[in-house]
Design an enzyme around this catalytic site. Sequence first.
Site, PDB file in Angstrom:
ATOM      1  N   TYR A   1       6.340 -14.780   5.669  1.00 16.53           N
ATOM      2  CA  TYR A   1       6.412 -14.017   6.907  1.00 16.53           C
ATOM      3  C   TYR A   1       5.482 -14.586   7.970  1.00 16.53           C
ATOM      4  CZ  TYR A   1       6.275  -9.927   9.997  1.00 16.53           C
ATOM      5  OH  TYR A   1       6.345  -9.094  11.083  1.00 16.53           O
TER       6      TYR A   1
ATOM      7  N   GLU B   1       8.688  -1.149  11.963  1.00 15.99           N
ATOM      8  CA  GLU B   1       7.304  -0.821  12.327  1.00 15.99           C
ATOM      9  C   GLU B   1       7.072   0.686  12.223  1.00 15.99           C
ATOM     10  OE1 GLU B   1       4.872  -2.750  12.680  1.00 15.99           O
ATOM     11  OE2 GLU B   1       5.752  -4.708  13.044  1.00 15.99           O
TER      12      GLU B   1
ATOM     13  N   TRP C   1       2.210  -3.082   5.175  1.00 17.89           N
ATOM     14  CA  TRP C   1       3.373  -3.854   5.625  1.00 17.89           C
ATOM     15  C   TRP C   1       4.055  -4.566   4.467  1.00 17.89           C
ATOM     16  CZ3 TRP C   1       6.630  -3.750   9.354  1.00 17.89           C
ATOM     17  CH2 TRP C   1       7.437  -4.868   9.637  1.00 17.89           C
TER      18      TRP C   1
END
Length: 206
Positions: free
Chosen positions: A27, A49, A57
């Site tokens: 990522y 989000e 995350w």
Amino acid sequence: MRAVEPVPTDDRVRCAWGDSAPEYVTYHDEEWGTPLHGDDALFERLCLEAFQSGLSWITILRKRPAFRAAFAGFRIDAVAAFTADDEARLMADAGIVRNRAKIAAAVRNARAAQEVPEGLSALLWSFAPAAPRPRPATMADVPATTAESTAMAKELKRRGFVFVGPTTAYALMQATGMVDDHVATCFRATRPGAQVGSAAGIRDHG
């Protein structure tokens, strides 16, 4: 129990969170901070989000394929057409984060996005800062919110969006290349300061 995968090692220096898990390596190196455009693409990030709020995350990254399958690839028109039956289906889907308020927010935000005449991508990118700023030396120098993210959140709320506060808005800006928060020592930090459309960072990678 989920198998623990080894974290790839190489000679690249990354932001502190960027090599803490295999998913973060990919990522960080390939996606985080790369300028992203397109209404559906940015709608996906807006939703993810919001789902991340209160969670790590890494949880969202690991569930991302399931999220995409459950939310029709985050196509705005498809999600906007979701019914109460769809929301019940999502609440029963163990592959995603089963939070009723966040699921309802995704559907509501899809409908709000349909009403943005200039398109969601153009609206969100209009809040990208125009002037360069000093690159953060460490992650401690990265803000949680900015004047731009506060303005973005306020405007989204005015247009009927929910579950997008200034902190979530800033995370979106970092993740989609609207700002550049790669630290000075990171190999992705190819320029001395952040500019609109340059590589960027992320909020909570704890």
